[in-house]
Structure formats: C-alpha cells, structure tokens
Design a protein around this motif. Structure first.
Motif, PDB file in Angstrom:
ATOM      1  N   PRO A 180       0.825  -1.224   0.000  1.00 25.72           N
ATOM      2  CA  PRO A 180       0.000   0.000   0.000  1.00 25.72           C
ATOM      3  C   PRO A 180       0.851   1.263   0.000  1.00 25.72           C
ATOM      4  CG  PRO A 180      -0.909  -1.599   1.526  1.00 25.72           C
ATOM      5  CD  PRO A 180       0.412  -2.163   1.071  1.00 25.72           C
ATOM      6  N   GLN A 181       2.016   1.198   0.635  1.00 27.04           N
ATOM      7  CA  GLN A 181       2.872   2.389   0.707  1.00 27.04           C
ATOM      8  C   GLN A 181       3.520   2.700  -0.651  1.00 27.04           C
ATOM      9  OE1 GLN A 181       3.081  -0.193   2.895  1.00 27.04           O
ATOM     10  NE2 GLN A 181       1.910   0.836   4.532  1.00 27.04           N
ATOM     11  N   THR A 182       4.081   1.668  -1.270  1.00 25.91           N
ATOM     12  CA  THR A 182       4.786   1.909  -2.534  1.00 25.91           C
ATOM     13  C   THR A 182       3.836   2.178  -3.690  1.00 25.91           C
ATOM     14  OG1 THR A 182       4.851  -0.461  -3.075  1.00 25.91           O
ATOM     15  CG2 THR A 182       6.708   0.453  -1.820  1.00 25.91           C
ATOM     16  N   MET A 183       2.580   1.761  -3.585  1.00 25.64           N
ATOM     17  CA  MET A 183       1.602   1.971  -4.656  1.00 25.64           C
ATOM     18  C   MET A 183       0.969   3.357  -4.591  1.00 25.64           C
ATOM     19  SD  MET A 183       1.741  -0.650  -6.539  1.00 25.64           S
ATOM     20  CE  MET A 183       0.261  -0.460  -7.552  1.00 25.64           C
ATOM     21  N   ASP A 184       1.140   4.043  -3.481  1.00 25.41           N
ATOM     22  CA  ASP A 184       0.545   5.372  -3.349  1.00 25.41           C
ATOM     23  C   ASP A 184       1.385   6.399  -4.125  1.00 25.41           C
ATOM     24  OD1 ASP A 184      -1.599   6.781  -1.416  1.00 25.41           O
ATOM     25  OD2 ASP A 184       0.102   8.135  -1.798  1.00 25.41           O
ATOM     26  N   PRO A 185       0.727   7.371  -4.805  1.00 26.19           N
ATOM     27  CA  PRO A 185       1.464   8.392  -5.562  1.00 26.19           C
ATOM     28  C   PRO A 185       2.497   9.145  -4.735  1.00 26.19           C
ATOM     29  CG  PRO A 185      -0.860   8.487  -6.112  1.00 26.19           C
ATOM     30  CD  PRO A 185      -0.727   7.513  -4.974  1.00 26.19           C
ATOM     31  N   ALA A 186       2.282   9.257  -3.448  1.00 24.64           N
ATOM     32  CA  ALA A 186       3.228   9.981  -2.595  1.00 24.64           C
ATOM     33  C   ALA A 186       4.621   9.371  -2.635  1.00 24.64           C
ATOM     34  CB  ALA A 186       2.712  10.017  -1.160  1.00 24.64           C
ATOM     35  N   TYR A 187       4.704   8.082  -2.945  1.00 24.11           N
ATOM     36  CA  TYR A 187       5.979   7.368  -2.900  1.00 24.11           C
ATOM     37  C   TYR A 187       6.801   7.537  -4.182  1.00 24.11           C
ATOM     38  CZ  TYR A 187       9.202   3.620  -1.562  1.00 24.11           C
ATOM     39  OH  TYR A 187      10.316   2.905  -1.206  1.00 24.11           O
ATOM     40  N   ARG A 188       6.176   8.032  -5.235  1.00 18.00           N
ATOM     41  CA  ARG A 188       6.888   8.171  -6.507  1.00 18.00           C
ATOM     42  C   ARG A 188       8.016   9.202  -6.384  1.00 18.00           C
ATOM     43  NH1 ARG A 188       1.443   9.323  -9.971  1.00 18.00           N
ATOM     44  NH2 ARG A 188       0.434   7.299  -9.665  1.00 18.00           N
ATOM     45  N   LEU A 189       9.088   8.955  -7.132  1.00 15.70           N
ATOM     46  CA  LEU A 189      10.146   9.959  -7.226  1.00 15.70           C
ATOM     47  C   LEU A 189       9.556  11.221  -7.852  1.00 15.70           C
ATOM     48  CD1 LEU A 189      13.071   7.726  -8.508  1.00 15.70           C
ATOM     49  CD2 LEU A 189      12.987   8.922  -6.309  1.00 15.70           C
ATOM     50  N   ALA A 190       9.805  12.359  -7.257  1.00 18.67           N
ATOM     51  CA  ALA A 190       9.149  13.595  -7.697  1.00 18.67           C
ATOM     52  C   ALA A 190       9.422  13.902  -9.166  1.00 18.67           C
ATOM     53  CB  ALA A 190       9.607  14.763  -6.823  1.00 18.67           C
ATOM     54  N   PHE A 191      10.676  13.685  -9.615  1.00 23.51           N
ATOM     55  CA  PHE A 191      11.020  14.070 -10.989  1.00 23.51           C
ATOM     56  C   PHE A 191      10.498  13.105 -12.037  1.00 23.51           C
ATOM     57  CE2 PHE A 191      14.800  12.075  -9.046  1.00 23.51           C
ATOM     58  CZ  PHE A 191      14.925  10.946  -9.837  1.00 23.51           C
ATOM     59  N   ASP A 193       7.340  11.737 -11.567  1.00 25.20           N
ATOM     60  CA  ASP A 193       5.902  11.712 -11.253  1.00 25.20           C
ATOM     61  C   ASP A 193       5.196  12.747 -12.132  1.00 25.20           C
ATOM     62  OD1 ASP A 193       3.363  11.823 -10.215  1.00 25.20           O
ATOM     63  OD2 ASP A 193       4.001  11.900  -8.121  1.00 25.20           O
ATOM     64  N   THR A 194       4.656  12.297 -13.247  1.00 21.24           N
ATOM     65  CA  THR A 194       4.014  13.213 -14.196  1.00 21.24           C
ATOM     66  C   THR A 194       2.832  13.934 -13.576  1.00 21.24           C
ATOM     67  OG1 THR A 194       4.684  11.784 -16.034  1.00 21.24           O
ATOM     68  CG2 THR A 194       2.959  13.390 -16.479  1.00 21.24           C
ATOM     69  N   ASP A 195       2.034  13.220 -12.807  1.00 16.41           N
ATOM     70  CA  ASP A 195       0.875  13.853 -12.171  1.00 16.41           C
ATOM     71  C   ASP A 195       1.310  15.016 -11.274  1.00 16.41           C
ATOM     72  OD1 ASP A 195      -0.870  12.102 -13.386  1.00 16.41           O
ATOM     73  OD2 ASP A 195      -0.862  10.692 -11.716  1.00 16.41           O
ATOM     74  N   PHE A 196       2.402  14.817 -10.577  1.00 16.20           N
ATOM     75  CA  PHE A 196       2.925  15.876  -9.705  1.00 16.20           C
ATOM     76  C   PHE A 196       3.438  17.058 -10.534  1.00 16.20           C
ATOM     77  CE2 PHE A 196       6.695  17.650  -7.473  1.00 16.20           C
ATOM     78  CZ  PHE A 196       6.019  18.273  -6.435  1.00 16.20           C
ATOM     79  N   LEU A 197       4.193  16.772 -11.602  1.00 20.14           N
ATOM     80  CA  LEU A 197       4.761  17.836 -12.435  1.00 20.14           C
ATOM     81  C   LEU A 197       3.691  18.665 -13.139  1.00 20.14           C
ATOM     82  CD1 LEU A 197       7.797  15.979 -14.040  1.00 20.14           C
ATOM     83  CD2 LEU A 197       7.858  17.735 -12.262  1.00 20.14           C
ATOM     84  N   LEU A 198       2.510  18.072 -13.332  1.00 19.40           N
ATOM     85  CA  LEU A 198       1.434  18.778 -14.022  1.00 19.40           C
ATOM     86  C   LEU A 198       0.519  19.552 -13.072  1.00 19.40           C
ATOM     87  CD1 LEU A 198       0.414  16.147 -16.735  1.00 19.40           C
ATOM     88  CD2 LEU A 198       1.837  18.189 -17.005  1.00 19.40           C
ATOM     89  N   ARG A 199       0.831  19.552 -11.804  1.00 22.61           N
ATOM     90  CA  ARG A 199       0.019  20.307 -10.845  1.00 22.61           C
ATOM     91  C   ARG A 199       0.143  21.803 -11.104  1.00 22.61           C
ATOM     92  NH1 ARG A 199       0.211  17.761  -4.818  1.00 22.61           N
ATOM     93  NH2 ARG A 199      -0.589  19.862  -4.444  1.00 22.61           N
ATOM     94  N   GLU A 200      -0.900  22.534 -10.743  1.00 21.57           N
ATOM     95  CA  GLU A 200      -0.928  23.981 -10.954  1.00 21.57           C
ATOM     96  C   GLU A 200       0.270  24.676 -10.300  1.00 21.57           C
ATOM     97  OE1 GLU A 200      -3.162  27.180 -12.740  1.00 21.57           O
ATOM     98  OE2 GLU A 200      -3.381  25.009 -12.820  1.00 21.57           O
TER      99      GLU A 200
END
Length: 294
Positions: A37-48, A50-57
């Motif tokens: 559950p921890q590794t599958m959560d988006p929070a665990y992705r490497l920031a650079f 993580d496309t969803d993170f990079l596309l945030r406002e």
C-alpha cells in the motif's frame, strides 16, 4: 583496484561520481518492485518522474524552466549558434496546391481562396531564402550560424524548412500544442523539432538565437510575433537585427505604418526597424550587408 576492463571496483578514483545519476535511481525503482500500500501510493513516486505531480498547478514555474532549458540545452549540443527565423501564415498554399485550393473552394469562399493562391509565390520565396541561408553554411567558433528556424507548421513555415533541406542542411521547428491536430512538417530535422505548451517560452526561443528574422504575410500569430520583435528592438530590450518584411502590398492593407508615424505614436525612425523586400536574394543581401559577411 580495477578489473581487466579498467572499472574502479572500490570507488577509489577521485573522478568517480559519489552519487548515482537520476536515471540510475529510476532504474533501481523499476528493477525492485515492491507492491505494498505504501509503494503503490502516488506519494511514494520519485518527484522528478511523477508526471501527475509535475502537471500540478503549483508546478507551473518548474514547467516554465523546463521549456526554457530543454531546447536551449539541445540546441547548444547541436552546435547551433544563431538562427534565421521565418514567420508567416499557415494557410498560404504551395504553388503546387494553389490551383486545387481555388478549385475546391465553395462559391462564397472562392474570392478568399484566390487571394490566398495569389500569395503562393511567397512559399517559393521562403523556400529560396531557407536554401540560400543554409547553403552559406557559416560556422563561427565551432557553432553553426543562420540555421533556419520556423514554427514547424505548414505553408510558409514548411517552405523555410524545405529550403534548408534542399541545401542538405538541418533546420529547427518550434511547434506549439494547439486544441486542433497539428504535427511538424516533414522537412524539419527530427532531433531539432521541439514542442511547446507555453507560447511565451516558444516566442522567447524564437528570438534568443535569432540573428535575422523574415516575416511573410500572415495572420494574428505572425502579426503578434512581428510587432513584439519590433517593440523589443524599439525599446532597446533587444539589439537591432535585420528584420525582413515580405509582401508590401499585403502589409500596407493590414497596417498603416506611415499613419502611426504621422500620428506620433511611433517615431519616424521606427519605420527603419525593418526592410521591405520581395525576393530571397534581396532579403539575404540585407543580412550580408548588416553583418558584413564575405
């Protein structure tokens, strides 16, 4: 200690990196999948990565920087020192397509089609200009100069890239993502074909390396880029470069430059910021004269 291939087994060389590269770290993540559950959560992705993170406002400033850096770095790596930028309409047909455009036009649009077809001569001029500049193959301090650069689309943009290809030279395209379907024209050098989300960053890259700009008949986009260029030179934000304006008959209908000077909203000397030209040879001669090229 090194093995027979000269590999530093113990990491004792002074030149050896002390940290893994980012792509290596990504490889580690991909090669050791842990489904929890921890590794599958988006929070665990490497920031650079993580496309969803990079596309945030909130990440807009970072995306600005990326769109500035990527073309800049790749153009540097390609040894491109300066460009000849070509602006112009995406609607003017090539001479080969002009007759078909008129023939297929609806009766109520026939006159407009005929006027566009009459401007097909500028397709040939843009192509000749691209070929002429590319044929000179000027290199200074190891960097290629006056590399043809267009918006990457059809019509005048295609013609400029096509002219460079005619000369056996590479050329650049700065495409923009639009709601309707768009793809780079087939004459652009693939590894010099860029795509932008932000108009502002695209416009910046058009002028960062520009040592000359050719402006052909065009619509809102061409007019926007042309007037911004004049404003930058007029206000001293950009050093003067040859600005070649093609199609006096067209532009005189669109903008009354003389009236602007008569009304005092520009200085009469501002009319000297661009050159009226009609042929590729005439335009390139202005560039040669400005830079005192042999």
């Amino acid at each position: 200690m090194t093995d027979h291939n000269g590999t530093d087994q113990n990491g004792k060389r002074l030149s050896r990196r002390r940290f893994y590269k980012a792509e290596q770290e990504v490889g580690f993540v991909e090669s050791q999948p842990h489904v929890t559950p921890q590794t599958m959560d988006p929070a665990y992705r490497l920031a650079f990565s993580d496309t969803d993170f990079l596309l945030r406002e909130e990440l807009r400033p970072v995306r600005f920087q990326l769109e500035l850096l990527k073309p800049e770095m790749l153009l540097d790596e390609a040894k491109i020192g300066s460009t000849l930028v070509c602006y112009g309409s995406a609607r003017i047909p090539s001479p080969e397509a002009a007759a078909e455009l008129v023939a297929n036009a609806a009766p109520e649009k026939k006159a407009v089609a005929e006027r566009l077809a009459a401007k097909a001569k500028y397709y040939d001029v843009a192509r000749d200009l691209g070929r002429l500049a590319s044929s000179c193959a000027i290199v200074e301090q190891g960097m290629r100069q006056f590399v043809v650069c267009s918006g990457g689309g059809p019509s005048i943009m295609e013609a400029a890239n096509r002219g460079a290809q005619d000369a056996g030279a590479e050329s650049i395209a700065l495409n923009i993502v639009l709601p309707h379907e768009q793809a780079p024209n087939s004459y652009v050098t693939p590894h010099l074909s860029f795509q932008f989300h932000y108009f502002a960053l695209r416009k910046m890259h058009f002028l960062l390396r520009a040592k000359a700009v050719a402006v052909f008949p065009g619509g809102y986009g061409t007019l926007d880029e042309f007037l911004e260029l004049l404003t930058l030179i007029q206000t001293g934000k950009m050093k003067p470069i040859p600005v070649l304006l093609y199609g006096k008959e067209f532009w005189d209908k669109v903008i009354n430059f003389e009236a602007m000077a008569d009304e005092g909203v520009i200085n009469r000397d501002d009319l000297k910021l661009f050159h009226w030209v009609e042929t590729a040879e005439e335009g390139w001669a202005k560039v040669v004269e400005f830079y005192e090229l042999d």
